[in-house]
Design a protein around this motif. Sequence first.
Motif, PDB file in Angstrom:
ATOM      1  N   THR A  39      30.606 -28.801  28.721  1.00 48.87           N
ATOM      2  CA  THR A  39      31.099 -27.876  27.700  1.00 48.87           C
ATOM      3  C   THR A  39      32.466 -28.291  27.157  1.00 48.87           C
ATOM      4  O   THR A  39      32.767 -28.077  25.970  1.00 48.87           O
ATOM      5  CB  THR A  39      31.151 -26.432  28.244  1.00 48.87           C
ATOM      6  OG1 THR A  39      31.497 -25.543  27.179  1.00 48.87           O
ATOM      7  CG2 THR A  39      32.161 -26.283  29.364  1.00 48.87           C
ATOM      8  N   ARG A  88      29.020 -20.536  22.573  1.00 49.25           N
ATOM      9  CA  ARG A  88      30.353 -19.980  22.360  1.00 49.25           C
ATOM     10  C   ARG A  88      30.381 -19.155  21.076  1.00 49.25           C
ATOM     11  O   ARG A  88      29.533 -19.303  20.200  1.00 49.25           O
ATOM     12  CB  ARG A  88      31.401 -21.094  22.262  1.00 49.25           C
ATOM     13  CG  ARG A  88      31.574 -21.887  23.543  1.00 49.25           C
ATOM     14  CD  ARG A  88      32.849 -22.716  23.516  1.00 49.25           C
ATOM     15  NE  ARG A  88      32.969 -23.550  24.707  1.00 49.25           N
ATOM     16  CZ  ARG A  88      34.069 -24.211  25.045  1.00 49.25           C
ATOM     17  NH1 ARG A  88      35.156 -24.138  24.270  1.00 49.25           N
ATOM     18  NH2 ARG A  88      34.114 -24.956  26.132  1.00 49.25           N
ATOM     19  N   LYS A 121      35.482 -20.217  18.421  1.00 50.85           N
ATOM     20  CA  LYS A 121      35.681 -21.471  19.138  1.00 50.85           C
ATOM     21  C   LYS A 121      34.837 -22.604  18.544  1.00 50.85           C
ATOM     22  O   LYS A 121      35.308 -23.736  18.434  1.00 50.85           O
ATOM     23  CB  LYS A 121      35.349 -21.283  20.621  1.00 50.85           C
ATOM     24  CG  LYS A 121      36.329 -20.345  21.326  1.00 50.85           C
ATOM     25  CD  LYS A 121      37.745 -20.893  21.291  1.00 50.85           C
ATOM     26  CE  LYS A 121      38.749 -19.973  21.954  1.00 50.85           C
ATOM     27  NZ  LYS A 121      38.615 -19.901  23.397  1.00 50.85           N
ATOM     28  N   THR A 169      34.503 -17.833  24.820  1.00 47.25           N
ATOM     29  CA  THR A 169      34.115 -18.918  25.725  1.00 47.25           C
ATOM     30  C   THR A 169      33.808 -18.423  27.126  1.00 47.25           C
ATOM     31  O   THR A 169      32.773 -18.763  27.706  1.00 47.25           O
ATOM     32  CB  THR A 169      35.232 -19.975  25.806  1.00 47.25           C
ATOM     33  OG1 THR A 169      35.454 -20.524  24.518  1.00 47.25           O
ATOM     34  CG2 THR A 169      34.874 -21.081  26.783  1.00 47.25           C
TER      35      THR A 169
END
Length: 438
Positions: free
Chosen positions: A112, A149, A153, A209
């Motif tokens: 990620t 997300r 983001k 997130t």
Amino acid sequence: MTVRFPIHGKRVALIGTSLVQQNHHAGDRHIHSCARGWATWAEVLSAGQLDITVFHDPRVYPGWEPSGRLGVTRGFGGLNAGVSGQKARDIAERLEEVLKLDFDLIVVDAGTNDMMVETKEVIQSIREAIVDRLIEAGKTVILLPILARGTQKWVAGGSVRAKAHWINQKSLAFAATRPHCHVFDWNSVWADPRSVDGAPYDGFSDDGTHFSVPGGYAVGKALAAYLRGFLAPSALRTWAQDDRFDAVNNPLGNILPDPLLADHRTLAAGSAVPQGLAVASRIISRPDRAANWQEIRVAGGDCFVDILADGFVNPLPAGAWVQASVELEVDAHDSWRDISLVLEDGAPEGLVSQALAPFDLGDGNLAPFPEEAWSGVLRTPPIKLKTAMQNLRLGLSLQVVPSRQPASMRFSTPELRQVMQPLGQSPCMFEFSRTLTA
């Protein structure tokens, strides 16, 4: 059809990024499992089928510093091997240390933090290499997709979101070629299907997130159900009434004076209780169990429900390790903000261990707990007593925002036991000594 290989054990290790690390939190004087944690909730809701034990460890380990800040410690060791800010290569470089753990199954989060700087092919190749190394070592792996997300983001319609979908499809295809690799799709309960951008449900994340409590609960509930087919089945803990602590003959016996709740318990409200707080308590018999329930009803405010009786004297010496647990049933209500189990060593440098610690949203308010009914077992991280004969404090910390109807919950079978010593010879090792301090 996925073929699952039942594992005769329950010790689940985690490796990954901040999405893993934030299941637990530690500081100079505390060690917590966190209510924002998806693995925390899986452990609670499994009622003992999962064991993701961590312990306080303030040492600094190279390669394990959160966000790469040299000299900074996570504050804990054990089965949570998550490190905030790490990219997939960083995680891969820690595999050999993680393989020193005593675990039955491992959950892998990786990639990620690479999404803005690496190609999708590189990210997926490292993910596959991590899994293959673990399988080569004889481990069963649960691989997590790249978690969706929020658009604050990853911009709507951007290449990063497309890369994540590609990686997740490739991960499914890869796992299908590895009998001991399985994919748990946490996006299936995290991402809002009505969102054109695949963003998480409102309230599931405080920053787009990471997890807030509702998001952690949703994913943890799904993970607990998913893992039931892999781990040894659990059974509700029962014990004889005379399974009590004895320094010579039963040093692992229950230290609590009334674990079956045969007598009415003493409630002690916190010192800063707002006006209008209502606390009601009653004992409820359980036809199917020797232990009773104690029901607690709270309307607006916070309180601390003492589980230790007045006059309790800690029988353990300095250096003993202790752990507490309690079985819970919580009724549906939209006002819960804290339902946690707190064990405190009263020594001057003693630790506070908390199971399911609430999450502060940053504005002085706590994130809401699940509105639906739930049940499970809270188990504090084990702590080492600093000195002999100091007071121990054990109880339930409860908070409810003002509401028309009281919120109600029940607890039963509280335990406070000496446990075997975690040696912690590396940042993630959790071994047990054969020699007890009695």
